[in-house]
Design a protein around this motif. Sequence first.
Motif, PDB file in Angstrom:
ATOM      1  N   UNK A   1       0.813  -1.213   0.000  1.00  0.00           N
ATOM      2  CA  UNK A   1       0.000   0.000   0.000  1.00  0.00           C
ATOM      3  C   UNK A   1       0.849   1.267   0.000  1.00  0.00           C
ATOM      4  N   UNK A   2       2.088   1.174   0.464  1.00  0.00           N
ATOM      5  CA  UNK A   2       2.924   2.362   0.505  1.00  0.00           C
ATOM      6  C   UNK A   2       2.446   3.375   1.517  1.00  0.00           C
ATOM      7  N   UNK A   3       1.934   2.880   2.661  1.00  0.00           N
ATOM      8  CA  UNK A   3       1.432   3.763   3.711  1.00  0.00           C
ATOM      9  C   UNK A   3       1.756   3.153   5.067  1.00  0.00           C
ATOM     10  N   UNK A   4       2.085   4.002   6.041  1.00  0.00           N
ATOM     11  CA  UNK A   4       2.470   3.531   7.373  1.00  0.00           C
ATOM     12  C   UNK A   4       1.310   3.703   8.343  1.00  0.00           C
ATOM     13  N   UNK A   5       0.375   2.763   8.310  1.00  0.00           N
ATOM     14  CA  UNK A   5      -0.692   2.729   9.303  1.00  0.00           C
ATOM     15  C   UNK A   5      -1.050   1.267   9.555  1.00  0.00           C
ATOM     16  N   UNK A   6      -1.760   1.031  10.640  1.00  0.00           N
ATOM     17  CA  UNK A   6      -2.038  -0.338  11.052  1.00  0.00           C
ATOM     18  C   UNK A   6      -2.801  -1.118   9.993  1.00  0.00           C
ATOM     19  N   UNK A   7      -3.790  -0.470   9.360  1.00  0.00           N
ATOM     20  CA  UNK A   7      -4.552  -1.145   8.323  1.00  0.00           C
ATOM     21  C   UNK A   7      -3.682  -1.553   7.151  1.00  0.00           C
ATOM     22  N   UNK A   8      -2.759  -0.672   6.756  1.00  0.00           N
ATOM     23  CA  UNK A   8      -1.866  -0.981   5.638  1.00  0.00           C
ATOM     24  C   UNK A   8      -0.899  -2.098   5.989  1.00  0.00           C
ATOM     25  N   UNK A   9      -0.421  -2.116   7.243  1.00  0.00           N
ATOM     26  CA  UNK A   9       0.487  -3.190   7.648  1.00  0.00           C
ATOM     27  C   UNK A   9      -0.215  -4.543   7.544  1.00  0.00           C
ATOM     28  N   UNK A  10      -1.427  -4.623   8.052  1.00  0.00           N
ATOM     29  CA  UNK A  10      -2.172  -5.876   7.979  1.00  0.00           C
ATOM     30  C   UNK A  10      -2.508  -6.226   6.536  1.00  0.00           C
ATOM     31  N   UNK A  11      -2.858  -5.219   5.747  1.00  0.00           N
ATOM     32  CA  UNK A  11      -3.125  -5.454   4.328  1.00  0.00           C
ATOM     33  C   UNK A  11      -1.884  -5.978   3.620  1.00  0.00           C
ATOM     34  N   UNK A  12      -0.747  -5.308   3.854  1.00  0.00           N
ATOM     35  CA  UNK A  12       0.492  -5.719   3.201  1.00  0.00           C
ATOM     36  C   UNK A  12       0.876  -7.140   3.579  1.00  0.00           C
ATOM     37  N   UNK A  13       0.697  -7.492   4.830  1.00  0.00           N
ATOM     38  CA  UNK A  13       1.036  -8.845   5.254  1.00  0.00           C
ATOM     39  C   UNK A  13       0.153  -9.884   4.554  1.00  0.00           C
ATOM     40  N   UNK A  14      -1.121  -9.586   4.416  1.00  0.00           N
ATOM     41  CA  UNK A  14      -2.037 -10.490   3.723  1.00  0.00           C
ATOM     42  C   UNK A  14      -1.635 -10.633   2.255  1.00  0.00           C
ATOM     43  N   UNK A  15      -1.330  -9.511   1.613  1.00  0.00           N
ATOM     44  CA  UNK A  15      -0.915  -9.544   0.212  1.00  0.00           C
ATOM     45  C   UNK A  15       0.409 -10.296   0.060  1.00  0.00           C
ATOM     46  N   UNK A  16       1.321 -10.080   1.004  1.00  0.00           N
ATOM     47  CA  UNK A  16       2.610 -10.782   0.955  1.00  0.00           C
ATOM     48  C   UNK A  16       2.411 -12.300   0.984  1.00  0.00           C
ATOM     49  N   UNK A  17       1.492 -12.740   1.814  1.00  0.00           N
ATOM     50  CA  UNK A  17       1.225 -14.179   1.925  1.00  0.00           C
ATOM     51  C   UNK A  17       0.598 -14.753   0.656  1.00  0.00           C
ATOM     52  N   UNK A  18       0.115 -13.877  -0.219  1.00  0.00           N
ATOM     53  CA  UNK A  18      -0.498 -14.314  -1.477  1.00  0.00           C
ATOM     54  C   UNK A  18       0.430 -14.120  -2.673  1.00  0.00           C
ATOM     55  N   UNK A  19       1.659 -13.687  -2.420  1.00  0.00           N
ATOM     56  CA  UNK A  19       2.551 -13.285  -3.512  1.00  0.00           C
ATOM     57  C   UNK A  19       3.631 -14.305  -3.837  1.00  0.00           C
ATOM     58  N   UNK A  20       3.626 -15.437  -3.147  1.00  0.00           N
ATOM     59  CA  UNK A  20       4.654 -16.442  -3.397  1.00  0.00           C
ATOM     60  C   UNK A  20       4.572 -17.040  -4.792  1.00  0.00           C
TER      61      UNK A  20
END
Length: 359
Positions: free
Chosen positions: A171-190
Amino acid sequence: MFASPHVAIAALVVLACCSCTLRPLQGVLVPSNELVEGASQVPILIGTTRARSGSDAGEMFSRDPSNEMAFGQVTVSIPPDASRAVGEIQWPLSPPGDPRKDFVTASAEYLDRAQFGNAITSLAKARHRSKAMVFVHGFNNRFDDAVYRYAQFVHDGRLPVVPILFSWPSQGAANLGSYEHDRKVALESGVPLVQLLDAVNSNPGVREITLVCHSMGCLITLDALHMKASRGGTTSKLKNVAFVAPDVDFDQFISQVGEMGPRRPRMGLFLSQDDAALKLSKSISGGSNRVGDINPDQEPYKSAIAQQKLLVFDLTHLGGDDAHSRAFDEISSVMGMLERRLAQGQQLGEDTSRTASAR
């Protein structure tokens, strides 16, 4: 379980991959035609699961995900070393910037899959490179952040490689929602990372691949390598993997590395025991120890690392303000090590000497 709101907010501020230097929010990747003597041109090939940007031509790829891999190439102009601080990105105050003192986009183009393969071959031939390096960025990265950071990394490290960026839709943003979003997307990017590695592996112009990941990008890398191994496959040209400040649970990391078996590539860990970002990430994730800030001389880490034959580079002694990005800021750490070994034809695990930065 999450940390308190105050801790979570602090964590997200320091978890950003890039420095706090102000940069333009739009227009960074609009090419400039101005050429400057002494500036260096660094071409970056790209495979991404981001959607094309529809609102900002200078963004190229947005934070929105795409169901298909897209490709591109961006050439970054880096000002002469005498006009900049090595290890840093000199962002223009406003695009396109001054190539005498700023990082500037020299060219940017979209490619299809066939053109991407041809670009790898052409770049390898033109620059007399047979080694490719694939870089996976971390949390809180816009597309232009990732491109410029990788260009800085390759240039300042003088890395003799064909540089290829895998950019996932952070997301390119430093907030709690973006961190959780990024982690979810990361887990789908393998899966798409596996696909990109397979494409690079099949290119006749590439003889060897090194994979470098940073922070949350190491979660993607670990998943991709584990997935490939569990299916009985290998990426034959992938020889080295560098996990830089990995934001990954230690027990998960050791377990999945062990399950990859003896045919896995050589692996190096680059960590800092004073990495405040990862300590706060640990708090956000419910207390699980992160690989990137362990003490490798303490148990159970020491025995687990030895059992898996991992090479560890402890960068704690290098100091600096941002331990989480220390490896990219310090020429004597990751960049210097990779440059020396790649130039000499060595692999990550071949040097058994004990240096100030390697254990």
